[in-house]
Design a protein around this motif. Sequence first.
Motif, PDB file in Angstrom:
ATOM      1  N   VAL A 103       0.855  -1.178   0.000  1.00 52.56           N
ATOM      2  CA  VAL A 103       0.000   0.000   0.000  1.00 52.56           C
ATOM      3  C   VAL A 103       0.893   1.231   0.000  1.00 52.56           C
ATOM      4  O   VAL A 103       1.954   1.245   0.627  1.00 52.56           O
ATOM      5  N   ASN A 104       0.478   2.255  -0.746  1.00 51.57           N
ATOM      6  CA  ASN A 104       1.211   3.525  -0.753  1.00 51.57           C
ATOM      7  C   ASN A 104       0.623   4.441   0.306  1.00 51.57           C
ATOM      8  O   ASN A 104      -0.598   4.573   0.399  1.00 51.57           O
ATOM      9  N   VAL A 105       1.498   5.047   1.102  1.00 42.32           N
ATOM     10  CA  VAL A 105       1.054   5.977   2.141  1.00 42.32           C
ATOM     11  C   VAL A 105       1.886   7.249   2.051  1.00 42.32           C
ATOM     12  O   VAL A 105       3.038   7.225   1.621  1.00 42.32           O
ATOM     13  N   ARG A 106       1.284   8.353   2.448  1.00 45.11           N
ATOM     14  CA  ARG A 106       2.005   9.628   2.468  1.00 45.11           C
ATOM     15  C   ARG A 106       2.888   9.662   3.704  1.00 45.11           C
ATOM     16  O   ARG A 106       2.462   9.329   4.797  1.00 45.11           O
ATOM     17  N   ASP A 107       4.140  10.054   3.495  1.00 43.06           N
ATOM     18  CA  ASP A 107       5.079  10.211   4.594  1.00 43.06           C
ATOM     19  C   ASP A 107       5.097  11.687   4.955  1.00 43.06           C
ATOM     20  O   ASP A 107       5.675  12.501   4.249  1.00 43.06           O
ATOM     21  N   ARG A 108       4.443  12.036   6.047  1.00 43.23           N
ATOM     22  CA  ARG A 108       4.313  13.446   6.433  1.00 43.23           C
ATOM     23  C   ARG A 108       5.627  14.058   6.905  1.00 43.23           C
ATOM     24  O   ARG A 108       5.724  15.265   7.047  1.00 43.23           O
ATOM     25  N   ALA A 109       6.631  13.227   7.148  1.00 43.08           N
ATOM     26  CA  ALA A 109       7.936  13.738   7.569  1.00 43.08           C
ATOM     27  C   ALA A 109       8.730  14.286   6.382  1.00 43.08           C
ATOM     28  O   ALA A 109       9.718  14.986   6.564  1.00 43.08           O
ATOM     29  N   LEU A 110       8.285  13.972   5.168  1.00 41.87           N
ATOM     30  CA  LEU A 110       8.993  14.430   3.970  1.00 41.87           C
ATOM     31  C   LEU A 110       8.468  15.781   3.512  1.00 41.87           C
ATOM     32  O   LEU A 110       7.277  16.061   3.625  1.00 41.87           O
ATOM     33  N   ARG A 111       9.353  16.585   2.952  1.00 38.73           N
ATOM     34  CA  ARG A 111       8.949  17.853   2.357  1.00 38.73           C
ATOM     35  C   ARG A 111       8.769  17.601   0.868  1.00 38.73           C
ATOM     36  O   ARG A 111       9.700  17.213   0.181  1.00 38.73           O
ATOM     37  N   VAL A 112       7.573  17.823   0.383  1.00 44.95           N
ATOM     38  CA  VAL A 112       7.253  17.539  -1.013  1.00 44.95           C
ATOM     39  C   VAL A 112       7.142  18.840  -1.784  1.00 44.95           C
ATOM     40  O   VAL A 112       6.473  19.770  -1.352  1.00 44.95           O
ATOM     41  N   VAL A 113       7.800  18.884  -2.926  1.00 44.88           N
ATOM     42  CA  VAL A 113       7.710  20.073  -3.767  1.00 44.88           C
ATOM     43  C   VAL A 113       6.694  19.889  -4.880  1.00 44.88           C
ATOM     44  O   VAL A 113       6.228  20.856  -5.437  1.00 44.88           O
ATOM     45  N   GLU A 114       6.330  18.637  -5.173  1.00 46.89           N
ATOM     46  CA  GLU A 114       5.312  18.404  -6.192  1.00 46.89           C
ATOM     47  C   GLU A 114       3.939  18.774  -5.646  1.00 46.89           C
ATOM     48  O   GLU A 114       3.657  18.619  -4.475  1.00 46.89           O
ATOM     49  N   ARG A 115       3.084  19.235  -6.544  1.00 45.28           N
ATOM     50  CA  ARG A 115       1.743  19.615  -6.158  1.00 45.28           C
ATOM     51  C   ARG A 115       0.876  18.369  -5.968  1.00 45.28           C
ATOM     52  O   ARG A 115       0.852  17.494  -6.819  1.00 45.28           O
ATOM     53  N   ALA A 116       0.207  18.290  -4.853  1.00 45.63           N
ATOM     54  CA  ALA A 116      -0.701  17.175  -4.591  1.00 45.63           C
ATOM     55  C   ALA A 116      -2.049  17.466  -5.241  1.00 45.63           C
ATOM     56  O   ALA A 116      -2.426  18.619  -5.423  1.00 45.63           O
ATOM     57  N   HIS A 117      -2.746  16.420  -5.609  1.00 44.94           N
ATOM     58  CA  HIS A 117      -4.075  16.574  -6.191  1.00 44.94           C
ATOM     59  C   HIS A 117      -5.101  16.328  -5.092  1.00 44.94           C
ATOM     60  O   HIS A 117      -5.353  15.188  -4.719  1.00 44.94           O
ATOM     61  N   PRO A 118      -5.691  17.383  -4.542  1.00 40.14           N
ATOM     62  CA  PRO A 118      -6.613  17.197  -3.421  1.00 40.14           C
ATOM     63  C   PRO A 118      -7.891  16.480  -3.846  1.00 40.14           C
ATOM     64  O   PRO A 118      -8.344  16.612  -4.978  1.00 40.14           O
ATOM     65  N   LYS A 119      -8.431  15.717  -2.938  1.00 41.01           N
ATOM     66  CA  LYS A 119      -9.693  15.017  -3.152  1.00 41.01           C
ATOM     67  C   LYS A 119     -10.830  15.917  -2.658  1.00 41.01           C
ATOM     68  O   LYS A 119     -10.610  16.922  -2.017  1.00 41.01           O
ATOM     69  N   ALA A 120     -12.053  15.514  -2.959  1.00 40.07           N
ATOM     70  CA  ALA A 120     -13.208  16.270  -2.492  1.00 40.07           C
ATOM     71  C   ALA A 120     -13.275  16.206  -0.972  1.00 40.07           C
ATOM     72  O   ALA A 120     -13.030  15.159  -0.375  1.00 40.07           O
ATOM     73  N   ASP A 121     -13.602  17.328  -0.353  1.00 41.36           N
ATOM     74  CA  ASP A 121     -13.722  17.407   1.099  1.00 41.36           C
ATOM     75  C   ASP A 121     -15.133  16.980   1.495  1.00 41.36           C
ATOM     76  O   ASP A 121     -16.103  17.652   1.135  1.00 41.36           O
ATOM     77  N   PRO A 122     -15.298  15.860   2.230  1.00 40.17           N
ATOM     78  CA  PRO A 122     -16.641  15.400   2.591  1.00 40.17           C
ATOM     79  C   PRO A 122     -17.395  16.376   3.490  1.00 40.17           C
ATOM     80  O   PRO A 122     -18.614  16.326   3.577  1.00 40.17           O
ATOM     81  N   ALA A 123     -16.675  17.288   4.138  1.00 40.53           N
ATOM     82  CA  ALA A 123     -17.339  18.258   5.006  1.00 40.53           C
ATOM     83  C   ALA A 123     -17.911  19.431   4.213  1.00 40.53           C
ATOM     84  O   ALA A 123     -18.691  20.213   4.733  1.00 40.53           O
ATOM     85  N   ASP A 124     -17.531  19.571   2.935  1.00 40.24           N
ATOM     86  CA  ASP A 124     -17.997  20.680   2.105  1.00 40.24           C
ATOM     87  C   ASP A 124     -19.052  20.169   1.130  1.00 40.24           C
ATOM     88  O   ASP A 124     -18.727  19.465   0.169  1.00 40.24           O
TER      89      ASP A 124
END
Length: 173
Positions: A103-124
Amino acid sequence: MKFEEEQNSLEKKLGHALRRDDLLSYLLYPDVFTKYDKFSQTYSDVSVLPTPAFFYGLKSGEEITVEIESGKSLIIKFLTISEPHPDGTRTLFFELNGQPREVNVRDRALRVVERAHPKADPADPGQIAAPTAGVISGIAVQANHAVERGSKLLTLEAMKMQSISMRPFPAAS
């Protein structure tokens, strides 16, 4: 305190049924319970995980057994983790009941320069998640018009197949 009214109000606010214990927890600690409930809805019941595995993760080669319900257990063995990918993710390799998985997981300890593609916010309620990746080939609604539940919003095309995206919840006023 009118418990029935409070419970109905809280169930409407959270969008699901609650036990009496949940209501009492909310009445005593509203902010804490709301955060806990959101976590539980997102990640399910993590109380089945062994505490050290939950807080610290597994070491390479470590294996745990998780009883997800009476008589049903999962055997999870962590194998290894990949080097970071350019998008800030890593691949985790593990076995689930003896079957290799990854499984692929985001490593929050890394600094990413590439733009992430946000998903729809279920709260909106103004954001609707696409059922598949694809290209919008037609829009069936107009800006600033009310859209009823189940109404056709748009048509997506992916690999020459079309799917229709519908509004999944009641329209906002």
